[in-house]
Design an enzyme around this catalytic site. Structure first.
Site, PDB file in Angstrom:
ATOM      1  N   GLU A 185      21.967  -3.937-128.418  1.00 32.44           N
ATOM      2  CA  GLU A 185      23.202  -4.399-127.780  1.00 32.44           C
ATOM      3  C   GLU A 185      23.733  -3.277-126.902  1.00 32.44           C
ATOM      4  O   GLU A 185      23.271  -2.128-126.989  1.00 32.44           O
ATOM      5  CB  GLU A 185      24.224  -4.831-128.834  1.00 32.44           C
ATOM      6  CG  GLU A 185      23.786  -6.117-129.535  1.00 32.44           C
ATOM      7  CD  GLU A 185      24.885  -6.800-130.309  1.00 32.44           C
ATOM      8  OE1 GLU A 185      26.019  -6.303-130.330  1.00 32.44           O
ATOM      9  OE2 GLU A 185      24.597  -7.847-130.907  1.00 32.44           O
ATOM     10  N   ASP A 200      48.890 -10.484-137.342  1.00 32.62           N
ATOM     11  CA  ASP A 200      49.929 -10.507-138.383  1.00 32.62           C
ATOM     12  C   ASP A 200      50.019  -9.201-139.172  1.00 32.62           C
ATOM     13  O   ASP A 200      51.116  -8.728-139.470  1.00 32.62           O
ATOM     14  CB  ASP A 200      49.665 -11.658-139.367  1.00 32.62           C
ATOM     15  CG  ASP A 200      49.725 -13.009-138.687  1.00 32.62           C
ATOM     16  OD1 ASP A 200      50.194 -13.067-137.539  1.00 32.62           O
ATOM     17  OD2 ASP A 200      49.298 -13.999-139.289  1.00 32.62           O
ATOM     18  N   HIS A 227      35.734  -8.628-123.798  1.00 40.78           N
ATOM     19  CA  HIS A 227      34.300  -8.970-123.766  1.00 40.78           C
ATOM     20  C   HIS A 227      33.984  -9.538-122.392  1.00 40.78           C
ATOM     21  O   HIS A 227      34.730 -10.375-121.884  1.00 40.78           O
ATOM     22  CB  HIS A 227      33.963  -9.982-124.861  1.00 40.78           C
ATOM     23  CG  HIS A 227      32.497 -10.042-125.148  1.00 40.78           C
ATOM     24  ND1 HIS A 227      31.610 -10.625-124.278  1.00 40.78           N
ATOM     25  CD2 HIS A 227      31.765  -9.577-126.175  1.00 40.78           C
ATOM     26  CE1 HIS A 227      30.383 -10.501-124.774  1.00 40.78           C
ATOM     27  NE2 HIS A 227      30.454  -9.875-125.925  1.00 40.78           N
ATOM     28  N   ARG A 259      31.006  -2.370-122.696  1.00 41.95           N
ATOM     29  CA  ARG A 259      31.736  -3.619-122.422  1.00 41.95           C
ATOM     30  C   ARG A 259      32.870  -3.469-121.415  1.00 41.95           C
ATOM     31  O   ARG A 259      33.042  -4.314-120.552  1.00 41.95           O
ATOM     32  CB  ARG A 259      32.340  -4.144-123.726  1.00 41.95           C
ATOM     33  CG  ARG A 259      31.319  -4.795-124.571  1.00 41.95           C
ATOM     34  CD  ARG A 259      31.899  -5.334-125.822  1.00 41.95           C
ATOM     35  NE  ARG A 259      30.766  -5.896-126.570  1.00 41.95           N
ATOM     36  CZ  ARG A 259      30.826  -6.350-127.798  1.00 41.95           C
ATOM     37  NH1 ARG A 259      31.962  -6.335-128.437  1.00 41.95           N
ATOM     38  NH2 ARG A 259      29.773  -6.836-128.377  1.00 41.95           N
ATOM     39  N   HIS A 266      38.742  -9.503-126.814  1.00 45.94           N
ATOM     40  CA  HIS A 266      37.761  -9.744-127.879  1.00 45.94           C
ATOM     41  C   HIS A 266      38.029  -8.943-129.143  1.00 45.94           C
ATOM     42  O   HIS A 266      37.941  -9.476-130.245  1.00 45.94           O
ATOM     43  CB  HIS A 266      36.380  -9.414-127.320  1.00 45.94           C
ATOM     44  CG  HIS A 266      35.269  -9.663-128.286  1.00 45.94           C
ATOM     45  ND1 HIS A 266      35.062 -10.896-128.864  1.00 45.94           N
ATOM     46  CD2 HIS A 266      34.310  -8.842-128.786  1.00 45.94           C
ATOM     47  CE1 HIS A 266      34.011 -10.816-129.676  1.00 45.94           C
ATOM     48  NE2 HIS A 266      33.564  -9.586-129.664  1.00 45.94           N
ATOM     49  N   ARG A 278      35.063   0.170-129.045  1.00 47.89           N
ATOM     50  CA  ARG A 278      34.145  -0.077-130.171  1.00 47.89           C
ATOM     51  C   ARG A 278      32.710  -0.240-129.686  1.00 47.89           C
ATOM     52  O   ARG A 278      32.456  -0.944-128.705  1.00 47.89           O
ATOM     53  CB  ARG A 278      34.585  -1.361-130.884  1.00 47.89           C
ATOM     54  CG  ARG A 278      33.637  -1.840-131.936  1.00 47.89           C
ATOM     55  CD  ARG A 278      34.045  -3.204-132.423  1.00 47.89           C
ATOM     56  NE  ARG A 278      33.799  -4.218-131.421  1.00 47.89           N
ATOM     57  CZ  ARG A 278      33.145  -5.362-131.637  1.00 47.89           C
ATOM     58  NH1 ARG A 278      32.695  -5.632-132.842  1.00 47.89           N
ATOM     59  NH2 ARG A 278      32.972  -6.236-130.684  1.00 47.89           N
TER      60      ARG A 278
HETATM   61  C1  LIG Z   1      33.405 -14.759-131.352  1.00 39.49           C
HETATM   62  C2  LIG Z   1      33.291 -13.438-132.031  1.00 39.49           C
HETATM   63  C3  LIG Z   1      32.044 -12.869-132.265  1.00 39.49           C
HETATM   64  C4  LIG Z   1      31.944 -11.628-132.900  1.00 39.49           C
HETATM   65  N1  LIG Z   1      30.712 -11.096-133.117  1.00 39.49           N
HETATM   66  C5  LIG Z   1      30.611  -9.925-133.772  1.00 39.49           C
HETATM   67  C6  LIG Z   1      29.323  -9.380-134.080  1.00 39.49           C
HETATM   68  O1  LIG Z   1      28.298  -9.937-133.748  1.00 39.49           O
HETATM   69  N2  LIG Z   1      29.293  -8.197-134.751  1.00 39.49           N
HETATM   70  C7  LIG Z   1      30.413  -7.533-135.125  1.00 39.49           C
HETATM   71  O2  LIG Z   1      30.331  -6.476-135.744  1.00 39.49           O
HETATM   72  N3  LIG Z   1      31.636  -8.040-134.836  1.00 39.49           N
HETATM   73  C8  LIG Z   1      31.757  -9.212-134.192  1.00 39.49           C
HETATM   74  N4  LIG Z   1      33.004  -9.707-133.901  1.00 39.49           N
HETATM   75  C9  LIG Z   1      34.185  -9.005-134.395  1.00 39.49           C
HETATM   76  C10 LIG Z   1      34.324  -9.294-135.871  1.00 39.49           C
HETATM   77  O3  LIG Z   1      33.986 -10.642-136.115  1.00 39.49           O
HETATM   78  C11 LIG Z   1      35.753  -9.074-136.335  1.00 39.49           C
HETATM   79  O4  LIG Z   1      36.175  -7.804-135.980  1.00 39.49           O
HETATM   80  C12 LIG Z   1      35.786  -9.209-137.851  1.00 39.49           C
HETATM   81  O5  LIG Z   1      35.494 -10.547-138.226  1.00 39.49           O
HETATM   82  C13 LIG Z   1      37.148  -8.844-138.379  1.00 39.49           C
HETATM   83  O6  LIG Z   1      37.112  -9.120-139.750  1.00 39.49           O
HETATM   84  P1  LIG Z   1      38.454  -9.147-140.563  1.00 39.49           P
HETATM   85  O7  LIG Z   1      38.066  -9.466-141.965  1.00 39.49           O
HETATM   86  O8  LIG Z   1      39.226  -7.930-140.280  1.00 39.49           O
HETATM   87  O9  LIG Z   1      39.266 -10.356-139.932  1.00 39.49           O
HETATM   88  P2  LIG Z   1      38.921 -11.901-139.818  1.00 39.49           P
HETATM   89  O10 LIG Z   1      37.478 -12.142-140.022  1.00 39.49           O
HETATM   90  O11 LIG Z   1      39.547 -12.372-138.552  1.00 39.49           O
HETATM   91  O12 LIG Z   1      39.687 -12.520-141.057  1.00 39.49           O
HETATM   92  C14 LIG Z   1      41.085 -12.459-141.133  1.00 39.49           C
HETATM   93  C15 LIG Z   1      41.543 -13.515-142.118  1.00 39.49           C
HETATM   94  O13 LIG Z   1      42.924 -13.306-142.409  1.00 39.49           O
HETATM   95  C16 LIG Z   1      43.604 -14.553-142.337  1.00 39.49           C
HETATM   96  N5  LIG Z   1      44.996 -14.278-141.951  1.00 39.49           N
HETATM   97  C17 LIG Z   1      45.472 -13.854-140.766  1.00 39.49           C
HETATM   98  N6  LIG Z   1      46.803 -13.700-140.821  1.00 39.49           N
HETATM   99  C18 LIG Z   1      47.188 -14.017-142.090  1.00 39.49           C
HETATM  100  C19 LIG Z   1      48.443 -14.044-142.765  1.00 39.49           C
HETATM  101  N7  LIG Z   1      49.582 -13.693-142.176  1.00 39.49           N
HETATM  102  N8  LIG Z   1      48.456 -14.426-144.069  1.00 39.49           N
HETATM  103  C20 LIG Z   1      47.315 -14.780-144.700  1.00 39.49           C
HETATM  104  N9  LIG Z   1      46.094 -14.773-144.103  1.00 39.49           N
HETATM  105  C21 LIG Z   1      46.034 -14.384-142.810  1.00 39.49           C
HETATM  106  C22 LIG Z   1      42.851 -15.351-141.287  1.00 39.49           C
HETATM  107  O14 LIG Z   1      43.075 -16.724-141.470  1.00 39.49           O
HETATM  108  C23 LIG Z   1      41.414 -14.933-141.579  1.00 39.49           C
HETATM  109  O15 LIG Z   1      40.870 -15.735-142.588  1.00 39.49           O
HETATM  110  C24 LIG Z   1      33.115 -10.953-133.282  1.00 39.49           C
HETATM  111  C25 LIG Z   1      34.377 -11.520-133.052  1.00 39.49           C
HETATM  112  C26 LIG Z   1      34.458 -12.751-132.428  1.00 39.49           C
HETATM  113  C27 LIG Z   1      35.822 -13.339-132.181  1.00 39.49           C
END
Ligand SMILES: Cc1cc2nc3c(=O)[nH]c(=O)nc-3n(C[C@H](O)[C@H](O)[C@H](O)COP(=O)(O)OP(=O)(O)OC[C@H]3O[C@@H](n4cnc5c(N)ncnc54)[C@H](O)[C@@H]3O)c2cc1C
Length: 497
Positions: free
Chosen positions: A68, A163, A184, A230, A291, A326
């Site tokens: 990547e 949040d 992105h 990116r 992104h 990142r």
């Molecule tokens: C389309 C896309 C593709 C990606 N591809 C990659 C990849 O290939 N490789 C990589 O390393 N990263 C990738 N990323 C980035 C990566 O997916 C995210 O950085 C990662 O998922 C973040 O994980 P997280 O657990 O912090 O948050 P999230 O996975 O976003 O989870 C957060 C959770 O908290 C919940 N939530 C939010 N606010 C509240 C609240 N106030 N109260 C209760 N619950 C709440 C949400 O509903 C959600 O379930 C991608 C991102 C996107 C958008």
């Protein structure tokens, strides 16, 4: 079947190079200790996923690794083009299996419950099934993800409303580097379609980024062309679109053998098909979109924030791994490696809970229709303002105008009864609004805080670096090789914390 020893051997081949790539992408702002921690613990984290049953793609008995942007070698594991889904489905099943974990589905975190005398976090307020309550906890972990919804163009899901950062800000936790947002370069650009992400891996596998005339214009802006970092590719697209007065550029997958496209990108094929695009025969229209948010709640390698008893993990946290930009695919890895630290969490003792903040007023019922209408209108206006003023290219004057607008919205919202209700300053005997309506209000209040913090941090940093680009300060300035730290309402430059 790949044995655990072979897996570890394969994954251990390049931690040093991985560290160097991460630090290079981070444009001078990665915390070396945090990066070292990431790369050294990565193989064990991946190993534990494999043991739990996550099926990454493999080839001739070895894990398949792709290249990547800004990686010096292929090292990114994948499960076709739905890697996140493959990980989440296994982890969710594991959580649901555990009798000691109670899941409050759709519960929405609102505010921290802080001990007034010690400042420790001792719980959180929740909106659950339309009601607000306080939950006491020996540790609170914010894991609420990114904040892409603050921008009109984003690849993020609708729940990414920043949040955690807003909650921590209201609680007085230190926040860091909020101006750094990764845009992105290639989100699907089709009227009516969501900004579906066309993964970097597509370019890694050989797809070309071209303009209307088929010209591979990315090489006009950077020698690495479409595989440049990116921010460089996003800006190249932004500038090229301005120059050519077009609305999108294109990803041409046809240089990749058809069989390889089918094997690697089934989800992209399917989504594009839904929007009438046959990737084997035509180019995919794309534009940049917000992104990933590099900044967040300041944490150390044990995920501790500046508030005792409060932890943060994932995109809402700022561990220092990503710096100003990142490295692709480091975010899921960061979630895994840092989450493993919770097995060693030191639970703080609290002698006794102080009472949660009491509602100051009690009312029988409320008519909040007018306020909710205004909040819904704001939810539409705010992301457009942010995209125009704090998007790919920023400028002091524009940022200041946006800060004035957002500050005025914040003052207006602070007076709303619904805000007082969500902050538990007022209580109703009966409330005629659904959980969903109240959640949207709470998210919008968070988005307004997040917008304010991004704008102020972006106006504060008078240079360009990583994901933060200023047209009035286009160069990277060595004096700014430091973090931006938000402490309550004040911004500071911070060299080492
Ligand atoms: C389309 C896309 C593709 C990606 N591809 C990659 C990849 O290939 N490789 C990589 O390393 N990263 C990738 N990323 C980035 C990566 O997916 C995210 O950085 C990662 O998922 C973040 O994980 P997280 O657990 O912090 O948050 P999230 O996975 O976003 O989870 C957060 C959770 O908290 C919940 N939530 C939010 N606010 C509240 C609240 N106030 N109260 C209760 N619950 C709440 C949400 O509903 C959600 O379930 C991608 C991102 C996107 C958008």
């Amino acid at each position: 079947m790949i044995g655990p020893k072979e897996v570890l051997q394969q994954l251990w081949t390049s931690p040093q190079l991985h560290q160097e790539d991460t630090i290079r992408a981070g444009a001078g702002l990665c915390e070396p200790e945090a990066v070292k921690f990431l790369v050294e613990n990565a193989p064990a984290a991946i190993q534990s996923l494999l043991e739990m049953g996550v099926e990454f793609d493999s080839h001739t008995g070895k894990l398949a690794m792709t290249l990547e942007a800004a990686h010096s070698r292929p090292r990114v594991l994948h499960a076709a083009d739905t890697t996140g889904r493959a990980i989440i489905s296994v982890l969710t099943a594991k959580v649901l299996e555990r009798p000691n974990i109670q899941v409050l589905s759709q519960a929405f975190a609102l505010n921290l419950w802080l001990n007034r005398s010690t400042g420790h976090c001792q719980g959180i307020s929740l909106l659950y099934q339309g009601k607000i309550s306080w939950i006491a906890a020996r540790a609170v972990i914010l894991a609420t993800g990114g904040g892409g919804q603050v921008f009109a163009q984003t690849t993020n899901p609708t729940v990414s409303t920043g949040d955690g950062v807003a909650i921590a800000f209201r609680g007085g936790a230190l926040l860091r580097d909020l101006e750094f947002v990764q845009f992105h370069p290639t989100a699907l650009s089709k009227p009516g379609a969501p900004r579906f992400l066309i993964s970097e891996a597509v370019r890694g596998e050989g797809a070309h980024l071209v303009d209307e005339k088929g010209h591979r214009f990315a090489f006009d802006y950077h020698p690495a062309g479409e595989l440049a970092p990116r921010d460089v590719v996003s800006r190249a697209i932004f500038n090229h679109l301005q120059k050519t007065a077009n609305t999108c550029v294109y990803l041409d997958l046809r240089p990749i053998p058809a069989q390889r496209i089918s094997y690697r990108f089934p989800n992209i094929i399917q989504v594009c098909q839904q929007w009438g695009i046959n990737v084997f025969q035509e180019r995919i229209p794309v534009t940049p979109a917000a992104h990933y948010w590099m900044g967040g709640i300041l944490t150390d390698t044990a995920n501790r924030t500046s508030i005792p008893g409060l932890y943060a993990i994932g995109e809402t946290a700022s561990t220092g791994v990503h710096g100003a930009n990142r490295l692709a695919s480091n975010s899921l890895l960061e979630c895994l490696v840092y989450a493993a630290q919770f097995s060693q969490i030191e639970l703080l003792e609290y002698p006794h809970l102080t009472a949660p903040p009491r509602e100051r007023k009690e009312q029988e019922t409320a008519n909040l229709d007018h306020e909710i209408e205004q909040i819904l209108a704001l939810r539409q206006q705010l992301p457009t303002l942010m995209w125009q003023s704090a998007g790919i290219c920023r400028h002091q004057g524009v940022l200041e105008q946006a800060i004035a607008q957002v500050s005025s919205w914040r003052s207006q919202l602070a007076e709303f009864t619904v805000t007082h209700y969500l902050n538990k300053l007022v209580k109703f005997t009966y409330i005629n609004y659904s959980h969903e309506e109240l959640r949207i209000c709470a998210e919008t209040l968070n988005l307004v805080d997040v917008a304010y913090l991004i704008l102020r941090s972006a106006a504060f940093r008078t240079e360009s670096r990583g994901g933060h680009y200023r047209t009035d300060y286009p160069k990277t300035d060595p004096h700014w090789q430091c973090h931006t730290v938000v402490n309550n309402n004040n911004l500071h430059m911070a060299w080492a914390l």
